[in-house]
Motif scaffolding. Structure first.
Motif, PDB file in Angstrom:
ATOM      1  N   CYS A   3       0.840  -1.189   0.000  1.00  0.00           N
ATOM      2  CA  CYS A   3       0.000   0.000   0.000  1.00  0.00           C
ATOM      3  C   CYS A   3       0.880   1.246   0.000  1.00  0.00           C
ATOM      4  N   GLY A   5       1.848   4.593   1.306  1.00  0.00           N
ATOM      5  CA  GLY A   5       1.596   5.285   2.554  1.00  0.00           C
ATOM      6  C   GLY A   5       1.984   6.745   2.457  1.00  0.00           C
ATOM      7  N   ASP A 154       3.737  -2.017   5.097  1.00  0.00           N
ATOM      8  CA  ASP A 154       2.367  -1.581   4.849  1.00  0.00           C
ATOM      9  C   ASP A 154       2.337  -0.143   4.349  1.00  0.00           C
ATOM     10  N   GLN A 155       3.286   0.622   4.823  1.00  0.00           N
ATOM     11  CA  GLN A 155       3.412   2.004   4.368  1.00  0.00           C
ATOM     12  C   GLN A 155       4.728   2.147   3.601  1.00  0.00           C
ATOM     13  N   ARG A 156       4.596   2.194   2.311  1.00  0.00           N
ATOM     14  CA  ARG A 156       5.800   2.320   1.480  1.00  0.00           C
ATOM     15  C   ARG A 156       6.442   3.697   1.710  1.00  0.00           C
TER      16      ARG A 156
END
Length: 512
Positions: A3, A5, A154-156
């Motif tokens: 995802c 982020g 989860d947070q690129r």
């Protein structure tokens, strides 16, 4: 699932590399550095190495099992966008730039996400139209995994910046003594052209869109490297211009880190570019015309930081013109960096080096962190006129606490010594005349006309000779003998010139 982020942007123009501000990844702060080596564009050497390093901002420990997406652009056009992976988080790959139509990748791919890795031979190579010119290259890095191959964030994390590949060009210039010098101009922004040198001014141009979004711009950095033999262009102060606009003094800094040349930096930051934009647009909206010239005024002190960053050294002198045969007093300050700046004494070595030869050396003790500069007087011999290096070393006993300034020693004032005729283009008929005159084949008047020719052509300098009244206009016989011996190479130039100076000084040859 990956995802998108948050993103951290760091707009800055690293000179061949840059270290971005820390960003949060999970429960820690991480820092990304990117480097290109060599950081100059050389069409004869198409090979560069790119290194991406992700590490803990606090401990500097490498973060392992990192997957990156690296996108590279120039002039707004994408060059490539590839995914890379490195088990140790210290990605290094080779770039071979050419003029082919596409980029090929030689390596292996990580099985989980498919990021390119080093092959069995330990190398990862990109070949194609990548670094095909000097200038500014924008990059975007996305961090996908850390610590473990399957630990997909989860947070690129996205990081942006720009690095400069220096465009280096060499130009031959001729000084006022008709001697040629190779001057290098190095641009860390875009390619340069239209170089010109006239008297005390150098000028060159670089493409630049004055109507672009200047908020995305950090700095424009140009360098002019002047050989230390080019005394005419070695000044304590330079004036700089962009599209005819005089730039503030702080734009130009002098760097004498090398014994062989001086680097004159022109560094123009974003706010100054915005400030001069309206005036610059009157000249061009698509380029910057740079010029840099020596200034008639003196700017003191000169300064350098030692390679170990322990000291900053400041130098000035008086009189402002260093002249052979006259005493010059040098003033030097040592400012200790990253310390309590306690006033104290320290030993250091001072030497002057010219043409790879040490012409002066002294071991001294002086003040550190003092308001009172250390002073030292030197009188240079007449034969030492020209450029030289004044070198401070072993400051406070540290071998890396050292540095160099380039100085110019002017010829001795009121000297009765002529230029050496050996280095001049002497017409062969002058020596023939001297031989014929010694043999009485030509009269005095014809010989004197030849000497006057040397003076008018500035081959023989006699401006400092004071003419005295003489009771006789006859030329002494010993001067005729000298002329004959000089014509047959039995007498050196200096002795022959002394005889000519005798004739002028006593009014036998009249110089207007």
């Amino acid at each position: 699932m990956i995802c998108l982020g948050f993103s951290t942007s760091a707009f800055g123009h690293g000179l061949g590399g840059e270290m971005l501000p820390p960003t949060t990844i999970g429960d820690r702060d991480a820092t990304l550095s990117i480097d290109v080596s060599p950081s100059t564009f050389d069409p004869n050497n198409p090979e560069n190495f790119v290194t991406l390093r992700l590490f803990d901002s606090n401990t500097e420990a490498i973060i392992e099992h990192v997957t990156f997406i690296l996108e590279l652009k120039k002039d707004g056009e994408r060059i490539f966008r590839y995914m890379f992976h490195d088990e140790l988080g210290n990605l290094n790959f080779r770039v071979i730039s050419d003029n082919s139509d596409k980029i090929s990748v030689d390596g292996t791919q990580e099985p989980l996400l498919g990021g390119w890795m080093r092959g069995n031979d330990g190398t990862l190579t990109l070949t194609g139209p990548i670094f095909t010119s000097g200038g500014l290259y924008e990059y975007k890095v996305e961090v996908l995994t850390v610590d473990f191959d399957d630990n997909v964030l989860d947070q690129r994390v996205e990081l942006e910046g720009a690095i400069s590949i220096a465009d280096v060009k060499t130009f031959e210039v001729t000084d006022n003594k008709n001697q040629s010098h190779d001057v290098q101009v190095i641009s860390y922004f875009d390619t340069i052209s239209e170089f010109d040198f006239d008297s005390n001014k150098m000028s060159f141009s670089m493409p630049f869109d004055w109507n672009q979004d200047l908020e995305q711009l950090s700095v424009i950095h140009e360098e002019v490297r002047v050989p230390n033999t080019f005394g005419e262009f070695l000044s304590t102060k330079y004036n700089s211009y962009a599209n005819g606009v005089l730039l503030p003094d702080e734009v130009v800094t002098i760097d004498d880190y090398s014994f062989d040349d001086r680097t004159v930096h022109m560094t123009i930051y974003r706010e100054l570019i915005k400030e001069i934009k309206e005036e610059a647009l009157k000249t061009s909206d698509s380029k910057i015309d740079f010029s840099i010239e020596t200034s008639d005024s003196v700017k003191f002190p000169l300064e350098f930081a030692t390679p170990d960053y322990r000291f900053k050294v400041f130098l000035s002198w008086e009189p402002e013109t260093i002249r052979a045969g006259e005493e010059t007093t040098f003033f030097v300050d040592f400012d200790e960096l990253f310390s309590a700046k306690t006033k104290r004494l320290a030993e250091y070595d001072l030497s002057v080096i010219q043409n790879d030869e040490e012409i002066y050396k002294k071991h001294l003790t002086g003040n550190i962190n003092s308001d009172t500069p250390n002073s030292h007087s030197i009188t240079f011999a007449p034969e030492h006129s020209g450029s030289a290096n004044i070198f401070f070393s072993n400051i406070d006993g540290n071998s890396l606490s050292k540095g160099n300034f380039i100085i110019v020693i002017e010829p001795q004032a009121n000297s009765q010594q002529s230029k050496s005729l050996e280095s001049q283009e002497i017409p062969i008929w002058i020596k023939n005349n001297a031989g014929w005159w010694a043999n009485n084949s030509i009269d005095d008047e014809t010989f004197v006309q030849g000497i006057q020719f040397l003076i008018k052509q500035n081959i023989l300098q006699v401006l400092s000779i004071t003419t005295q009244e003489s009771n006789s206009n006859e030329i002494p016989s010993w001067i005729k003998n000298n002329a004959g011996w000089w014509a047959s190479d039995q007498l050196d130039d200096e002795t022959f010139v002394q005889g000519i100076q005798y004739l002028i000084k006593n009014g036998i040859i009249v110089v207007n």
